[in-house]
Design a protein around this motif. Structure first.
Motif, PDB file in Angstrom:
ATOM      1  N   ASP A  68       0.808  -1.494  -0.728  1.00 29.88           N
ATOM      2  CA  ASP A  68       0.184   0.293  -0.240  1.00 29.88           C
ATOM      3  C   ASP A  68       0.936   0.944   0.245  1.00 29.88           C
ATOM      4  OD1 ASP A  68       1.038   0.171   2.686  1.00 29.88           O
ATOM      5  OD2 ASP A  68      -0.594  -0.153   3.483  1.00 29.88           O
ATOM      6  N   LEU A  69       1.925   1.148  -0.157  1.00 35.48           N
ATOM      7  CA  LEU A  69       3.141   2.455  -0.380  1.00 35.48           C
ATOM      8  C   LEU A  69       3.066   3.087   1.038  1.00 35.48           C
ATOM      9  CD1 LEU A  69       5.400   2.879  -1.624  1.00 35.48           C
ATOM     10  CD2 LEU A  69       3.835   4.554  -3.157  1.00 35.48           C
ATOM     11  N   CYS A  70       2.446   3.169   2.359  1.00 38.22           N
ATOM     12  CA  CYS A  70       2.244   4.039   3.830  1.00 38.22           C
ATOM     13  C   CYS A  70       3.290   4.238   3.719  1.00 38.22           C
ATOM     14  CB  CYS A  70       1.020   3.262   4.360  1.00 38.22           C
ATOM     15  SG  CYS A  70      -0.285   3.558   3.896  1.00 38.22           S
ATOM     16  N   ILE A  71       4.130   3.789   3.545  1.00 40.03           N
ATOM     17  CA  ILE A  71       5.841   3.447   4.624  1.00 40.03           C
ATOM     18  C   ILE A  71       7.168   3.147   3.741  1.00 40.03           C
ATOM     19  CG2 ILE A  71       5.222   2.813   7.148  1.00 40.03           C
ATOM     20  CD1 ILE A  71       6.704  -0.072   6.548  1.00 40.03           C
ATOM     21  N   LYS A  72       8.291   4.016   3.409  1.00 37.35           N
ATOM     22  CA  LYS A  72       9.034   3.956   2.566  1.00 37.35           C
ATOM     23  C   LYS A  72       9.579   2.765   2.193  1.00 37.35           C
ATOM     24  CE  LYS A  72      10.416   9.156   3.015  1.00 37.35           C
ATOM     25  NZ  LYS A  72      11.772   9.919   3.835  1.00 37.35           N
ATOM     26  N   THR A  73      10.067   1.399   3.310  1.00 34.48           N
ATOM     27  CA  THR A  73      10.054   0.702   3.089  1.00 34.48           C
ATOM     28  C   THR A  73       9.524  -0.425   2.008  1.00 34.48           C
ATOM     29  OG1 THR A  73       9.536  -0.186   5.791  1.00 34.48           O
ATOM     30  CG2 THR A  73      11.049   0.484   5.410  1.00 34.48           C
ATOM     31  N   ASP A  74       7.994   0.173   2.268  1.00 33.52           N
ATOM     32  CA  ASP A  74       7.481  -0.785   1.060  1.00 33.52           C
ATOM     33  C   ASP A  74       7.948  -0.948  -0.450  1.00 33.52           C
ATOM     34  OD1 ASP A  74       5.174  -1.214   3.215  1.00 33.52           O
ATOM     35  OD2 ASP A  74       4.148   0.450   2.556  1.00 33.52           O
ATOM     36  N   ILE A  88      -1.939  -0.562  -4.067  1.00 32.75           N
ATOM     37  CA  ILE A  88      -3.265  -0.433  -3.708  1.00 32.75           C
ATOM     38  C   ILE A  88      -3.321   0.653  -2.997  1.00 32.75           C
ATOM     39  CG2 ILE A  88      -2.719  -1.943  -1.477  1.00 32.75           C
ATOM     40  CD1 ILE A  88      -5.191  -3.158  -3.613  1.00 32.75           C
ATOM     41  N   ILE A  89      -4.554   0.420  -2.842  1.00 33.07           N
ATOM     42  CA  ILE A  89      -5.650   2.105  -1.882  1.00 33.07           C
ATOM     43  C   ILE A  89      -4.931   1.613  -0.687  1.00 33.07           C
ATOM     44  CG2 ILE A  89      -7.345   0.622  -1.565  1.00 33.07           C
ATOM     45  CD1 ILE A  89      -8.832   3.814  -1.955  1.00 33.07           C
ATOM     46  N   GLY A  90      -5.140   0.554   0.606  1.00 31.46           N
ATOM     47  CA  GLY A  90      -4.261   0.925   1.492  1.00 31.46           C
ATOM     48  C   GLY A  90      -5.306   2.004   2.656  1.00 31.46           C
ATOM     49  N   LYS A  91      -4.819   2.338   4.014  1.00 25.11           N
ATOM     50  CA  LYS A  91      -5.157   3.018   4.812  1.00 25.11           C
ATOM     51  C   LYS A  91      -4.986   4.657   4.464  1.00 25.11           C
ATOM     52  CE  LYS A  91      -6.762  -0.814   7.782  1.00 25.11           C
ATOM     53  NZ  LYS A  91      -7.021  -1.243   9.277  1.00 25.11           N
ATOM     54  N   MET A 108       4.699   8.048 -11.921  1.00 21.24           N
ATOM     55  CA  MET A 108       3.635   8.026 -12.565  1.00 21.24           C
ATOM     56  C   MET A 108       2.969   7.222 -10.846  1.00 21.24           C
ATOM     57  SD  MET A 108       1.588   7.013 -14.738  1.00 21.24           S
ATOM     58  CE  MET A 108       1.958   7.689 -16.357  1.00 21.24           C
ATOM     59  N   LEU A 109       2.336   7.427 -10.884  1.00 17.72           N
ATOM     60  CA  LEU A 109       1.496   6.645  -9.043  1.00 17.72           C
ATOM     61  C   LEU A 109       0.243   6.144  -9.597  1.00 17.72           C
ATOM     62  CD1 LEU A 109       2.026   5.480  -6.488  1.00 17.72           C
ATOM     63  CD2 LEU A 109       0.529   7.174  -5.567  1.00 17.72           C
ATOM     64  N   LEU A 110      -0.210   4.614 -10.011  1.00 21.50           N
ATOM     65  CA  LEU A 110      -1.285   3.974 -10.150  1.00 21.50           C
ATOM     66  C   LEU A 110      -1.780   3.208  -9.250  1.00 21.50           C
ATOM     67  CD1 LEU A 110      -0.907   2.499 -13.604  1.00 21.50           C
ATOM     68  CD2 LEU A 110      -1.551   4.885 -13.228  1.00 21.50           C
ATOM     69  N   VAL A 111      -3.114   4.189  -8.417  1.00 25.87           N
ATOM     70  CA  VAL A 111      -3.502   2.694  -7.099  1.00 25.87           C
ATOM     71  C   VAL A 111      -4.927   3.103  -7.344  1.00 25.87           C
ATOM     72  CG1 VAL A 111      -4.671   3.638  -4.878  1.00 25.87           C
ATOM     73  CG2 VAL A 111      -3.199   5.223  -5.714  1.00 25.87           C
ATOM     74  N   THR A 112      -4.677   1.476  -7.024  1.00 26.71           N
ATOM     75  CA  THR A 112      -5.745   0.042  -7.423  1.00 26.71           C
ATOM     76  C   THR A 112      -6.676  -0.255  -6.529  1.00 26.71           C
ATOM     77  OG1 THR A 112      -5.937  -1.689  -8.419  1.00 26.71           O
ATOM     78  CG2 THR A 112      -4.065  -1.972  -6.355  1.00 26.71           C
ATOM     79  N   ASN A 113      -7.435  -0.181  -6.493  1.00 24.95           N
ATOM     80  CA  ASN A 113      -9.008  -0.649  -5.534  1.00 24.95           C
ATOM     81  C   ASN A 113      -9.589  -1.570  -6.410  1.00 24.95           C
ATOM     82  OD1 ASN A 113     -10.372   0.050  -3.395  1.00 24.95           O
ATOM     83  ND2 ASN A 113     -11.518   0.922  -4.042  1.00 24.95           N
ATOM     84  N   LYS A 114      -9.816  -2.614  -4.912  1.00 28.42           N
ATOM     85  CA  LYS A 114     -10.947  -4.491  -5.589  1.00 28.42           C
ATOM     86  C   LYS A 114     -12.571  -3.846  -5.703  1.00 28.42           C
ATOM     87  CE  LYS A 114      -7.535  -7.596  -3.665  1.00 28.42           C
ATOM     88  NZ  LYS A 114      -7.051  -8.517  -2.466  1.00 28.42           N
ATOM     89  N   ASP A 115     -12.054  -3.032  -4.790  1.00 27.95           N
ATOM     90  CA  ASP A 115     -14.355  -2.257  -5.156  1.00 27.95           C
ATOM     91  C   ASP A 115     -14.712  -1.605  -6.239  1.00 27.95           C
ATOM     92  OD1 ASP A 115     -14.357  -3.987  -2.836  1.00 27.95           O
ATOM     93  OD2 ASP A 115     -14.294  -2.579  -1.852  1.00 27.95           O
ATOM     94  N   ARG A 116     -13.757  -0.356  -5.886  1.00 31.01           N
ATOM     95  CA  ARG A 116     -14.754   0.629  -7.352  1.00 31.01           C
ATOM     96  C   ARG A 116     -13.319   1.443  -7.002  1.00 31.01           C
ATOM     97  NH1 ARG A 116     -18.995   3.463  -3.995  1.00 31.01           N
ATOM     98  NH2 ARG A 116     -17.970   4.648  -2.473  1.00 31.01           N
ATOM     99  N   LEU A 117     -13.334   2.437  -8.633  1.00 28.71           N
ATOM    100  CA  LEU A 117     -12.733   3.468  -8.074  1.00 28.71           C
ATOM    101  C   LEU A 117     -12.915   4.632  -8.227  1.00 28.71           C
ATOM    102  CD1 LEU A 117     -12.116   3.220 -12.637  1.00 28.71           C
ATOM    103  CD2 LEU A 117     -10.677   2.317 -10.190  1.00 28.71           C
ATOM    104  N   PRO A 118     -12.313   5.260  -6.941  1.00 29.01           N
ATOM    105  CA  PRO A 118     -13.477   6.239  -6.059  1.00 29.01           C
ATOM    106  C   PRO A 118     -12.903   7.368  -6.773  1.00 29.01           C
ATOM    107  CG  PRO A 118     -11.797   5.071  -4.914  1.00 29.01           C
ATOM    108  CD  PRO A 118     -11.520   4.281  -6.113  1.00 29.01           C
ATOM    109  N   ARG A 119     -13.352   8.366  -6.233  1.00 30.44           N
ATOM    110  CA  ARG A 119     -12.732   9.962  -6.062  1.00 30.44           C
ATOM    111  C   ARG A 119     -10.824  10.321  -5.435  1.00 30.44           C
ATOM    112  NH1 ARG A 119     -17.720  13.305  -4.438  1.00 30.44           N
ATOM    113  NH2 ARG A 119     -16.783  15.185  -5.860  1.00 30.44           N
ATOM    114  N   MET A 120     -11.227  10.716  -5.618  1.00 34.31           N
ATOM    115  CA  MET A 120      -9.877  11.841  -4.993  1.00 34.31           C
ATOM    116  C   MET A 120      -9.866  13.269  -4.347  1.00 34.31           C
ATOM    117  SD  MET A 120      -6.120  10.255  -6.863  1.00 34.31           S
ATOM    118  CE  MET A 120      -6.563  10.570  -8.818  1.00 34.31           C
ATOM    119  N   ALA A 121     -10.527  13.238  -3.834  1.00 38.48           N
ATOM    120  CA  ALA A 121     -11.227  14.033  -2.805  1.00 38.48           C
ATOM    121  C   ALA A 121     -10.104  15.133  -1.709  1.00 38.48           C
ATOM    122  CB  ALA A 121     -12.358  14.628  -2.641  1.00 38.48           C
ATOM    123  N   GLU A 122      -9.043  14.751  -1.415  1.00 38.50           N
ATOM    124  CA  GLU A 122      -8.679  15.272  -0.921  1.00 38.50           C
ATOM    125  C   GLU A 122      -7.752  16.630  -0.961  1.00 38.50           C
ATOM    126  OE1 GLU A 122      -5.664  12.329   0.910  1.00 38.50           O
ATOM    127  OE2 GLU A 122      -6.318  10.737  -0.070  1.00 38.50           O
TER     128      GLU A 122
END
Length: 533
Positions: A68-74, A88-91, A108-122
């Motif tokens: 999920d690339l939440c820490i640099k060691t991923d 993966i989308i992760g938390k 380039m960063l491609l984030v994948t999600n098993k359920d659906r393609l969500p919106r990026m509203a951050e």
């Protein structure tokens, strides 16, 4: 029949939805030059997409969808440098992922999600140094690439510009105006049938038509509004079960509506009038054949309702018949009832679109969630619905309360599955009831169709305004927000100009004509008695 009518009324719910940015991931196999496009979603405030992949730099795809690339060691720096990395989308925040990827040299960063393609509203504040493109891509698409391509895949992102207008929007406009105009005109013919003396079989038909008609009083309008609100909430919480109830009601109601529409034409054909008797009941052969045909059309739609290529034709036919039948049979007694109905449904539409997001946990309106169902987000721009990509969670079923027309241009939206322009039944039926009242008022007061024509034109203008707002704002807008003011203001203006507002408001034209009819009948009866003497 009596049970289906109130159930059918519940299908008038309007489904507005949200806006999302869509683009295309263009993948090319370096070894054999095979290419394929995949749907992506992105935030245009974060990433600017080129209009075409030509002359754009492509990057080798690095599939790290197991982390999920939440820490640099991923990831290791050497593994993603100058590549397009998939995680993966992760938390954690998507922007945090992008920051780590960019610091490790990813392009380039491609984030994948098993359920659906969500919106990026951050909110991107604090991440101003992020420059790499960020997009969502379907998990199934990433996994499917291994079957299409070899291990060496180059990818690039782009978003082809969609034309402002599409022929499907014109077809939707023509269908809506035609249905409203024809429904109102048919209601006027029904009013003439009620006024015209009849005898024999014609009298039986006229009496049957009167029995089928329903008058919506102000009280029943308010009750209908309450039922609509309750039904929408039930669908919000129990969609996966109630959607099949709505489908069943639509099949029955649309088959009966199609029968009623076509039988009006069948009666003018001088064939098949012989009757078949069974259990002390009799029916004409032509009507039995017509009933079998209507049932066959409805059943065919039910069986193939998820077939995207051609089933929209049957759904549109059934939908038009459904709307026509309701506009003809549901009668508004006066303009006051029309104002109450259209006003309440306008408030209903706006409230469940714009207000309910403040109360839901995910910040989406209840209408959006009901329209999307369990399978993910959808998008509606006014009367023009565009489906946002989403993988199934529970059911693929959608509520059959729309007129569908496939879009005729290639764009990211079409690739993502949103290739259909859609108009809700409520956008036709609700203003259509006012148009029908205007037509019947014209018949009763012999006002040369001025109310009917003016209100129909006002409806067409309202549809045009809705399309313009859709194109300019690129945000979902409740269609009734424009249709209701256009039709109500126009009808009121005509009544004021003709100095008939009191009759128009109270339905006074009906009362006057009824007194005249009674007086004429009494006079004829008196004359007949005198002649017999």
């Amino acid at each position: 029949m009596g049970l289906l009518r109130p159930l059918g009324l519940l299908l008038l719910v309007l489904w507005p939805q949200i806006y999302a940015d869509e683009g295309i991931l263009h993948a090319v196999d370096e070894n054999n030059s095979v290419s394929k496009d995949y749907c992506i979603t992105y935030n245009s405030n974060w990433t600017t997409m080129p209009l075409t992949y030509k002359n754009e730099t492509s990057y080798k795809l690095e599939n790290r969808s197991s982390v999920d690339l939440c820490i640099k060691t991923d990831i290791l720096t050497t593994g993603v440098k100058d590549k397009a990395v998939v995680v993966i989308i992760g938390k954690c925040s998507i922007l945090d992922k992008a920051k780590i990827a960019q610091e490790n040299g990813a392009k380039m960063l491609l984030v994948t999600n098993k359920d659906r393609l969500p919106r990026m509203a951050e909110n991107k504040s604090g991440y101003e140094n992020l420059t790499i493109p960020i997009a969502f891509v379907g998990y199934e698409d990433i996994m499917g690439m291994s079957q299409v391509f070899s291990s060496s895949i180059n990818v690039t992102l782009y978003a082809p510009q969609s034309s402002l207008l599409d022929y499907s929007m014109l077809i939707i406009f023509l269908i809506s105006v035609f249905t409203v105009a024809l429904g109102g005109y048919w209601s006027g013919l029904s009013e003439l049938e009620d006024l015209r003396p009849s005898s024999g079989f014609s009298e039986i038909r006229t009496q049957k038509q009167k029995d089928d008609n329903v008058t919506l009083t102000p009280l029943t309008v308010v009750l209908f509004f309450v039922v609509c609100c309750a039904m929408l909430l039930l669908l919000y919480y129990f969609y996966e079960w109630l959607v099949y109830v709505i489908i069943a009601v639509f099949c029955l109601a649309s088959a009966m509506s199609l029968f009623n529409c076509l039988s009006a034409l069948i009666y003018n054909i001088p064939y098949g009038q012989c009757r078949i008797s069974c259990f002390s009941k009799s029916a004409e052969v032509r009507l039995l054949i017509l009933a079998a045909f209507c049932i066959a059309v409805s059943v065919t739609w039910a069986v193939f309702r998820n077939e995207d290529r051609w089933i929209w034709i049957l759904q549109d036919i059934l939908g038009i018949a459904f709307c026509l039948n309701f506009i003809k049979t549901l009668k508004m007694p006066n303009f006051k009832a029309c104002v109450i109905l259209l006003g309440l449904l306008l408030v209903y539409d706006v409230f469940f679109v714009f207000i309910t997001p403040f109360f839901t946990k995910n910040g989406e309106s209840i209408m959006v969630e009901v329209a999307a169902g369990p399978s993910g987000n959808t998008e509606k721009n006014g009367e023009n619905w565009l489906e946002v990509p989403g993988a199934s969670i529970v059911t693929h079923e959608k509520l059959p309360v729309v007129i569908r027309v496939p879009r005729m241009e290639f764009s990211a939206n079409k690739l993502c599955g949103g290739s259909t322009s859609i108009l809700g039944f409520g956008d036709i039926i609700v203003p259509g009831l006012l148009v029908a009242y205007c037509r019947r008022f014209d018949v009763r007061t012999t006002s040369s169709s001025v109310y009917y024509i003016s209100c129909t034109i006002a409806y067409a203008v309202g549809m045009v305004i809705t399309f313009v707002v859709l194109i300019v704002m690129k945000r979902g807008q409740p269609a009734l927000l424009y249709l209701v003011p256009c039709t109500l203001i126009t009808s009121s203006a005509i009544a004021l100009i003709r100095k008939e507002m009191k009759k128009f408001w109270n339905g006074g034209g009906y009362e006057i004509m009824e007194h005249v009819d009674n007086a004429v009948s009494e006079e004829n009866a008196t004359c007949g008695d005198q002649e017999s003497q």
